[in-house]
Write an enzyme that holds these catalytic residues in place. Structure first.
Site, mmCIF file in Angstrom:
data_model
loop_
_atom_site.group_PDB
_atom_site.id
_atom_site.type_symbol
_atom_site.label_atom_id
_atom_site.label_comp_id
_atom_site.label_asym_id
_atom_site.label_seq_id
_atom_site.Cartn_x
_atom_site.Cartn_y
_atom_site.Cartn_z
ATOM 1 N N ASP A 448 0.831 -1.202 0.000
ATOM 2 C CA ASP A 448 0.000 0.000 0.000
ATOM 3 C C ASP A 448 0.867 1.254 0.000
ATOM 4 O O ASP A 448 2.062 1.199 0.335
ATOM 5 C CB ASP A 448 -0.895 -0.037 1.254
ATOM 6 N N ASP A 516 -10.930 2.031 -3.210
ATOM 7 C CA ASP A 516 -11.482 1.799 -1.876
ATOM 8 C C ASP A 516 -12.997 1.846 -1.901
ATOM 9 O O ASP A 516 -13.656 1.470 -0.929
ATOM 10 C CB ASP A 516 -10.959 2.850 -0.892
HETATM 11 C C1 DGJ Z 1 -5.886 1.876 1.990
HETATM 12 C C2 DGJ Z 1 -6.283 0.690 1.176
HETATM 13 O O1 DGJ Z 1 -6.784 1.099 -0.058
HETATM 14 C C3 DGJ Z 1 -7.286 -0.150 1.965
HETATM 15 O O2 DGJ Z 1 -7.708 -1.230 1.201
HETATM 16 C C4 DGJ Z 1 -6.656 -0.597 3.248
HETATM 17 O O3 DGJ Z 1 -5.589 -1.464 2.966
HETATM 18 C C5 DGJ Z 1 -6.172 0.591 4.045
HETATM 19 N N1 DGJ Z 1 -5.310 1.449 3.251
HETATM 20 C C6 DGJ Z 1 -5.424 0.161 5.267
HETATM 21 O O4 DGJ Z 1 -4.844 1.191 5.932
#
Ligand code: DGJ
Length: 692
Positions: A448, A516
């Site tokens: 991430d 997301d």
């Molecule tokens: C952002 C990501 O897009 C989510 O899926 C998740 O992993 C969060 N970060 C966790 O902090």
């Protein structure tokens, strides 16, 4: 003057040619990007009349393939430098053309200054994509400032009403497709954030203004780079269009020291006929054949724990979720954020990559064994380029983040960006991950990256701007090294959803987290934009709870599944609270997906639309899969039939489950009756098998 044959080159792909030629000033003109030409046809391009004379000296606007800053160039210059004495104009002389391994390289040197420019064009036998890049070499001793080094400038043919397709967006609404007339002047899209960005994806498509989903020409280009970038679409007053793409953003420049070379990322270009769907399909084929590391594998159905728990969980919670995921048929269990250091909320622990001792007193071993024992692979979330100020790492190395003297360190989500451009920081990041992967049987990493750069400085470094390039280069190097040392490891690229999706990261990862936003209705547009370039097999798509935690929209389970099944299906809901009925139906739908997966992940995608009904068709061999959805139906109307594409009109297709027999000609000209439920958020999955 050398023979004209020796000053013209055609880069041929199976169906297209890109033709360039030098003029008397050694300026490289783009003469043709379109259907394939035989050598003598390409040569005949030189006999075409020039543009009518205008009483102003011609700077060849939007006609130069190597668009270097020089006399009378007032439009976009893809190559701009500043020599040590302040001179900015280039006078490039052609020196040689070299052909090797399917690649043509044209070499130029400046008539006075010690700069060599190599422009490379790589063609393949199985795709119409051409990969281009530039290599600059400082052959002297004094620094040269490289202000702009676009990987490629693509010269388009004359189009009366050129239209520009682009993917814009924001967090939670990535890859929104728009097509608008190309305006006169320069249209610039890009990122200044340090990452590819949610706001624009490094891809554009130009068509003639008439192209439809199934008919017409498209010229598209994509940049394989995950840092800052810029694509300039230039339309001259006379309507000529050129597209120039490269890494970096203004006002950042690159210092090229004596003896150094600078290699730009690949910019891929594609000309297709057959409409937008054909262009997208060709990009997908290219990704599978030339970009993705493991294109022949099936992407597993994964379960991700983020929406179910966020930061609030114990090892037992993860085990319970894993049990539910396995029962549903998931093949890979991914534990998301919150497992390490003091990371029980977003304010602490980033950078401390050891299991949280309260949550995992015996380390990760018991959970991993549990997951493996359930027959699933185990994946874990990391965000290696980041640090929370409240962490052991930051306390030990406050100078390891991007910062500028006398400026505040702006936090996003209470975190700062590590200066991955620093060799010692990059080495540390690699070592921590290598240690984590060596000590634990981890099969999958979700990598991430949750915030853009701010105060992007590097005190003490005499060329701090290089951080914009070296951050991404070092990220790539770490990924490459981890992959080489852990060959079974598979990686997902995530950046607050789809903030880092491009062919650069996809060369070294296996899939991406698309957004997301897991609302199935919003996802339809996100997925449609995504699919213009990137194949379904990399498009992570979770089925989450209803009502959706973000939008509060309540959508039936089937609709959520059918939309997600158009990509790399995953489950991300809180299975601990799903009803028995939903768990059982979910398991059936996962089983359905596994059956259609070869077509979705390896087949040809065709978008479908009829009024309020939309969907996708995937074809592979004798299988055709249709996934379709409709939000609501107007009073007194029936749902329209959905016309399919690309089938054999003379063939018959048997529908799985019902045994209905369809004729190709009828499916193509009238369509498929989806028999949707009349209520809101209706959806269908139909599998057709071509009769022998
Ligand atoms: C952002 C990501 O897009 C989510 O899926 C998740 O992993 C969060 N970060 C966790 O902090």
């Amino acid at each position: 003057m050398p023979a004209r044959e020796t000053r013209l080159w055609a880069v041929d792909t199976p169906n297209t040619s890109y033709v360039v030629a030098l003029d008397d000033h050694d300026r490289l003109h783009g003469l043709h990007w379109g259907p394939r030409l035989a050598p003598e046809q390409a040569l005949a391009l030189l006999d075409l009349p020039e543009a009518p004379f205008r009483p102003v000296v011609d700077g060849c606007d939007a006609r130069l393939d190597l668009s270097a800053a020089s006399a009378f160039r007032y439009g976009h210059n893809g190559l701009q430098v500043r020599f040590a004495d302040g001179t900015r104009d280039l006078e490039l002389a052609f020196t040689e053309a070299a052909e090797a391994d399917g690649a043509l390289t044209l070499v130029f040197t400046d008539r006075h200054y010690p700069l060599e420019v190599r422009s490379t064009y790589r063609a393949f036998t199985d795709t119409d994509v051409i990969e281009r890049s530039l290599v600059l070499r400082n052959t002297g001793t004094e620094d040269i400032e490289v202000v702009r080094a676009d990987s490629a400038t693509w010269v388009l043919p004359e189009l009366e009403t050129p239209r520009l397709g682009q993917l814009h967006g924001e967090w939670g609404a990535e890859t929104q497709l728009t097509r608008t007339a190309v305006p006169h002047g320069e249209t610039v899209i890009g990122s200044r954030r340090g990452i590819t960005g949610h706001q624009a994806n490094p891809w554009v498509a130009v068509d003639d203004g008439q192209t439809t989903e199934t008919r017409g020409p498209v010229w598209s280009t994509a940049l394989a780079w995950s840092g800052t970038w810029r694509i300039t679409v230039e339309k001259t007053p006379r309507g000529r269009v050129a597209v120039s793409a490269g890494f970096g953003h203004d006002p950042v420049s690159i210092r090229l020291r004596g003896g150094e070379t600078l290699e730009t990322p690949v910019c891929a270009g594609l000309h297709t006929d057959g409409g937008f769907a054909a262009a997208a399909g060709a990009w997908h084929d290219y990704a599978r054949a030339h970009v993705l590391p493991h294109p022949d594998e099936d992407r597993p159905v994964l379960y991700n724990s983020w929406e179910a728990t966020e930061f609030d969980f114990t090892a037992e919670d993860q085990m319970r979720l894993a049990k539910g995921a396995a029962a549903m048929g998931c093949e890979l269990f991914v534990m998301d954020d919150g497992w390490f250091g003091s990371r029980t909320h977003d304010g602490a622990g980033l950078g401390d990559w050891t299991p949280n001792p309260d949550r995992f007193p015996d380390g990760l071993g018991p959970l991993i064994e549990h997951v493996h024992g359930l027959g699933m692979r185990f994946g874990i979330w990391v965000e290696p380029e980041m640090v929370n100020p409240d962490s052991d790492l930051y306390r030990a190395h406050p100078d390891w983040v991007y910062h500028q003297p006398h400026r505040r360190r702006s936090e996003v989500r209470r975190q700062l960006v590590l200066n991955l451009a620093r060799p010692d920081v990059a080495e540390w990041v690699h070592a921590r991950l290598d240690e984590l992967l060596s000590a634990n049987a981890i099969d999958f990493v979700k990598w991430d990256m949750n915030r853009p750069f701010t105060e992007a400085g590097w005190p003490g470094e005499d060329d701090p701007d290089r951080l914009w390039f070296d951050h991404t280069r070092n990220l790539y190097a770490i990924l490459d090294r981890l992959r080489a040392d852990h060959p079974a490891l598979r990686i997902e690229s995530c950046s607050s959803g789809g903030g880092r999706v491009d062919f650069g990261i996809l060369r070294r990862t296996d899939q991406v987290w698309t957004s997301d936003n897991t609302d199935a209705v919003d996802r339809i547009a996100i997925q449609e934009g995504f699919a213009q370039v990137y194949p379904a097999r990399v498009m992570g798509a979770w089925v989450t709870d209803s009502p959706n935690p973000w939008t509060r929209r309540a959508v039936p389970l089937e609709f959520r599944f059918h939309v997600a099944m158009a990509g790399a299906l995953a489950v991300g809901g809180d299975l601990r609270v799903w009803s028995e009925e939903d768990l059982a139906r979910g398991a059936e739908l996962v089983a359905d997906y596994k059956r259609i997966r070869p077509a979705v992940q390896h087949g040809r995608r065709r978008p479908l639309r009829a009024g309020a009904v939309a969907g996708v068709q995937y074809d592979r061999g004798d299988r055709t899969v249709v996934l379709a959805w409709r939000r609501s139906r107007a009073f007194g109307y029936r749902d329209p039939l959905l016309k399919l594409h690309g089938l054999d009109p003379g063939a018959r297709y048997r529908e799985r489950g019902t045994d209905r027999l369809h004729h190709g000609a009828v499916l193509l000209s009238h369509g498929l009756d989806l028999r949707l439920d009349p209520g809101d958020y209706a959806s269908a999955m139909i599998e057709l098998v071509r009769e022998a």
